[in-house]
Design a protein around this motif. Structure first.
Motif: not given
Length: 276
Positions: A81, A167, A197, A214
Motif C-alpha cells: 500500500l 494493489r 483502499t 496509506f
C-alpha cells in the motif's frame, strides 16, 4: 493465463510478452485509450507498463482485440500500500495528458453486465443470476447515477484518474514498482482512485494502521470527502456486477455474490466481503 476479467491476460515469458485480449473487437476506442495512456505515462517518466510497439496493434482476431505488452516476471516481494500511495500521489501530480479522456462513468459498463446476465440467464439454467438480483442492482444504479454525475461535475479535484487503483494493478520490476492496467483511465474526481483502499478497510479486513499509513503517504483520506458515501456505493456496485459475471462458472463466485447481495439489500456497510 495470468488473469481473466474484463480482459484475458496471457503471458509468454520466452517472448517477453503479455497478450491482452479484450472481450470484443467493438472496443477499439477503449483499447486505443489504454495504449495512448501507457505511451504518455512512459514519456512522462512515470513508472507505467510499456506496450510492445514494435508490433502493429491492436490486432483484431476472431471477434476480439489483442494488444501486446512487456512481460514482468514475478518478484520475490509483492508491492504494498505504501507503493500504491506514492504512485497515486505522483500520478495525480502529472499534467493533463495530450489526448482526450472520457468522463468517469461506471454506469454503462455495469448496465452492459446486467443486460448480458439477463439475456444469458435462460441459457445458463440453474447457474444464472436471479431476476430479483438483477432488478435490485439495476434499481441501485438508477438511484445513484444522478448523484454520482453531480459529484463528478462539481468536485474541484477533477483530473486524470487511473480508475481501478488497487494493489493487484502493481508490478515490481527491480527496484521500481509499476502501475499497470489502463482500461478504466478517465477524467474524474481524484478521490475515486483512493476508494479501492478505503473499501479494503471497510469490507476486506485491511487494518486501521495500514489504512492510516496509506492516507498519510498520499496526503488525503477519501472517507472524509463529502462525496464518500456515493462514491463508495458506486464502487461497490461495480465490484458486485463484475463478480456477477463469474457466478455461472464458479461456486465460490456464486457464494460470494449471494453474500454481497444480502449485505447490499440490508444496507450493511460493515459486512465482510472476500476477494476472489
Amino acid at each position: 493465463m495470468l488473469r481473466i476479467g474484463e480482459n484475458a491476460l496471457f503471458a509468454s515469458p520466452v517472448q517477453n510478452l503479455v497478450y491482452r485480449v479484450a472481450r470484443s473487437d467493438g472496443l477499439t476506442d477503449k483499447v486505443e485509450k489504454e495504449l495512448a495512456t501507457a505511451r504518455w505515462l512512459v514519456a512522462q517518466g512515470f513508472p507505467g507498463l510499456p506496450p510492445r510497439d514494435e508490433f502493429p496493434q491492436p490486432v483484431s482476431a476472431e471477434g476480439r482485440l489483442v494488444t501486446f505488452w512487456e512481460y514482468v516476471a514475478p518478484a520475490p516481494r509483492d508491492p504494498g500500500l505504501f507503493d500504491l500511495a506514492v504512485l497515486l500521489r505522483d500520478l495525480h501530480a502529472l499534467p493533463q495528458p495530450d489526448f482526450p479522456l472520457p468522463e468517469l462513468n461506471p454506469f454503462p459498463l455495469m448496465r452492459d453486465r446486467l443486460r448480458e446476465a439477463g439475456a444469458d440467464g435462460p441459457a445458463r439454467g440453474d447457474g444464472a443470476v436471479g431476476e430479483k438480483d438483477l432488478e435490485f442492482l439495476a434499481a441501485s444504479c438508477e438511484d445513484s447515477e444522478a448523484a454520482f454525475h453531480d459529484l463528478v461535475e462539481s468536485d474541484p479535484a477533477v483530473g486524470f484518474v487511473h480508475g481501478d487503483a488497487h494493489r493487484g494493478n502493481l508490478l515490481r520490476r527491480g527496484d521500481r514498482v509499476l502501475l499497470i492496467d489502463y482500461e478504466a483511465v478517465a477524467r474524474g474526481p481524484r478521490m475515486w482512485d483512493l476508494l479501492p483502499t478505503a473499501t479494503a478497510a471497510a469490507r476486506f479486513g485491511l487494518g486501521p494502521a495500514e489504512y492510516g499509513e496509506f492516507c498519510a503517504v498520499y496526503g488525503a483520506d477519501v472517507t472524509q470527502h463529502s462525496g464518500y458515501r456515493i462514491l463508495r456505493t458506486v464502487r461497490e456496485l461495480g465490484m458486485t456486477t463484475w463478480l456477477m459475471q463469474n457466478v455461472p462458472h464458479s461456486p465460490a463466485a456464486a457464494a460470494e455474490f449471494t453474500l454481497r447481495m444480502d449485505s447490499l439489500r440490508r444496507g450493511d456497510d460493515a459486512a465482510r466481503w472476500h476477494a476472489l
